[in-house]
Design an enzyme around this catalytic site. Structure first.
Site, short mmCIF file in Angstrom:
data_model
loop_
_atom_site.label_atom_id
_atom_site.label_comp_id
_atom_site.label_asym_id
_atom_site.label_seq_id
_atom_site.Cartn_x
_atom_site.Cartn_y
_atom_site.Cartn_z
N LYS A 15 0.82 -1.22 0.00
CA LYS A 15 0.00 0.00 0.00
C LYS A 15 0.85 1.27 0.00
O LYS A 15 0.42 2.31 -0.48
CB LYS A 15 -0.98 -0.02 1.15
C1 LIG Z 1 -4.10 -4.62 0.72
C2 LIG Z 1 -3.31 -5.87 0.55
C3 LIG Z 1 -3.65 -6.84 -0.42
C4 LIG Z 1 -4.89 -6.72 -1.29
O1 LIG Z 1 -4.78 -5.70 -2.24
P1 LIG Z 1 -6.09 -5.17 -3.01
O2 LIG Z 1 -5.64 -3.98 -3.76
O3 LIG Z 1 -7.06 -4.81 -1.90
O4 LIG Z 1 -6.58 -6.28 -3.85
C5 LIG Z 1 -2.84 -7.95 -0.55
N1 LIG Z 1 -1.76 -8.12 0.26
C6 LIG Z 1 -1.41 -7.23 1.18
C7 LIG Z 1 -0.24 -7.51 2.06
C8 LIG Z 1 -2.16 -6.07 1.37
O5 LIG Z 1 -1.80 -5.18 2.33
#
Ligand SMILES: *Cc1c(COP(=O)(O)O)cnc(C)c1O
Length: 466
Positions: free
Chosen positions: A112
């Site tokens: 993120k």
């Molecule tokens: C947020 C997240 C995801 C999922 O990503 P999306 O964009 O919501 O599909 C997968 N792995 C980790 C470690 C995350 O923090």
């Protein structure tokens, strides 16, 4: 660049409007009115660019006239300068046609940061331009809170207050939020559950005078700018593996469908992407949809990959809009039916369009632990449970002659319990966080009560206004 809502009833906005608004007024999601594209020659000319420079080139068409290229470039260089790997998003080869791209070298060790670090700076820039301030409030059970806090800490025009359920997040996750020392950051441990925290955030937004006085805002996963800021790493990976003169495929551990949607956008922009594999844990609504057009809600079950524990993938609405030929009325009707009945009706022709590009994959916890063990045994590579699902998805759906890149979304040290279950060892935190357990924590505690939480938010905002 103009943006329209997937449900067709909200005003058209430019990039800065969409960035600051997040969700559209009609409950829909903003999408560009048309997708910018790059020619093969333009892609070739981007080979070898540093990550931040590539990011500015890819994101700029989405920003359009709202920001001069040089300003965006400076923001990108600043944002990705906070990453500890010089390549920002390095790749590791795991097999003849299998690679993993590490998206976890930012401040919170999860993917993120790739979008949030740029978003915080974009927010600050446009708010300064408009001489405004906002207070970002959010609820978190884990990752999103720390990524938002790191993105907003010490920004001039933003206060950020994050609610977490007291005693119900992992210690790493709590400490990543509560040890950030910045005067514009506040954490509140709520005596309740994650759902209580979310309800409190909703109630604050519903309290119109409070919302207005505090200039409440959010940076949730449906913000278009987050999707746009995730497109560059797909281009970066593909160029490194021979695009645009060679196809590439991606496998992505998926929750809210934001990360993999960015890969789809890269394809729409002209990147030769052969296919996209959606990795799910036992919460497999997307895998069921892709396998049999069964998009039906079941209860969320906790798993070893908590960031993928979802019931409904909010960003899926953007793909739905596209496979329904950009028909806002049809999109709104499908979403309304989904909300009312828990099952989404997608016409077969639209479902087939999704299947032209996407394949689904599901892995339960036992198989995830086995994948982590097998991968470590064969290559010495340590993948966290989310990333392991992506790697398993890539292996399960190979494309002959086409390199597949599995997106690694979290550093294994973020999930020490799962890693210990799989490998018998707890991976050490990387140097930037090595002293996390010694750092002092700062947070307020509040009962599960709107007035008490609003008082904490108000105190934070007043402290910073002073
Ligand atoms: C947020 C997240 C995801 C999922 O990503 P999306 O964009 O919501 O599909 C997968 N792995 C980790 C470690 C995350 O923090």
């Amino acid at each position: 660049m103009q943006y329209v809502s997937t449900r067709g009833q909200a005003p058209t906005l430019g990039f800065s409007g969409v960035l600051l608004a997040g969700l559209a007024d009609d409950g829909g999601l903003y999408v560009p009115d048309s997708f910018p594209t790059f020619s093969p020659d333009e892609f070739r000319a981007m080979r070898g660019l540093p990550y931040a420079d590539l990011a500015a080139r890819i994101v700029h068409p989405f920003v359009g006239a709202d920001l001069p290229f040089e300003t965006l470039l400076a923001l990108c260089r600043d944002a990705y300068g906070s990453f500890t790997h010089p390549a920002v998003a390095p790749m590791v080869q795991l097999g003849p046609d299998l690679w993993t791209m590490e998206l976890f070298h930012g401040p919170t060790l999860a993917f993120k940061d790739m979008a949030m670090q740029l978003l915080g700076r974009l927010f600050d820039h446009f708010l300064a331009q408009q001489d405004r301030r906002v207070t970002i409030v959010g609820a978190t059970s884990g990752d999103t809170g720390s990524a938002a806090i790191e993105a907003c800490a010490n920004r001039d025009r933003i206060d950020i207050v994050i609610l977490h359920p007291k005693g119900r997040t992992s210690e790493v996750q709590r400490r990543q939020m509560t040890t950030v020392r910045a005067r514009n950051v506040a954490n509140i441990a709520v005596e309740g559950t994650f759902d209580d925290c979310q309800d409190l955030v909703k109630a604050m937004f519903a309290d119109a005078p409070f919302r207005r006085d505090m200039h409440l805002s959010a940076v949730n996963s449906i913000n278009w700018a987050r999707v746009a800021a995730q497109v560059p790493y797909y281009v970066y990976a593909a160029l490194a593996l021979g695009a645009p003169d060679r196809q590439v495929a991606f496998a992505v551990p998926t929750g809210n469908f934001g990360n993999i949607l960015a890969a789809w956008v890269a394809r729409r922009m002209g990147l030769p992407v052969a296919k996209l594999v959606v990795g799910s844990n036992r919460n497999d609504i997307l895998a069921r949809f892709l396998a049999s057009n069964d998009m039906s809600v079941q209860g969320v079950e906790p798993s070893l990959s908590p960031s993928m524990d979802i019931q409904v993938s909010s960003n899926f609405e953007r793909l739905l809009f596209e496979i329904l030929d950009r028909d806002p009325a049809a999109t709104a009707a499908a979403m309304a039916g989904f909300r009312a009945t828990g099952r989404m009706i997608v016409p077969d022709v639209a479902w087939q369009r999704a299947r032209d590009t996407f394949q689904g994959f599901r892995l339960d916890d036992a198989a995830t632990l086995a994948e982590i063990r097998a991968l470590y045994g064969a290559t010495g590579y340590m993948a966290d449970p989310h990333s392991a699902i992506g790697i398993a998805a890539a292996r399960a759906h190979p494309s002959p002659g086409v390199p597949t890149v599995a997106m690694a979304t979290a550093h294994p040290a973020k999930f020490p319990d799962a890693m210990e279950m799989a490998l018998g060892v707890r991976p050490p935190l990387p140097p930037r966080l090595a002293d996390l357990y010694e750092r002092p924590e700062t947070y307020a505690t509040a009962p599960n009560d709107l007035a008490a939480v609003e008082a904490e938010v108000r105190a934070t905002v007043l402290r910073n206004a002073a």
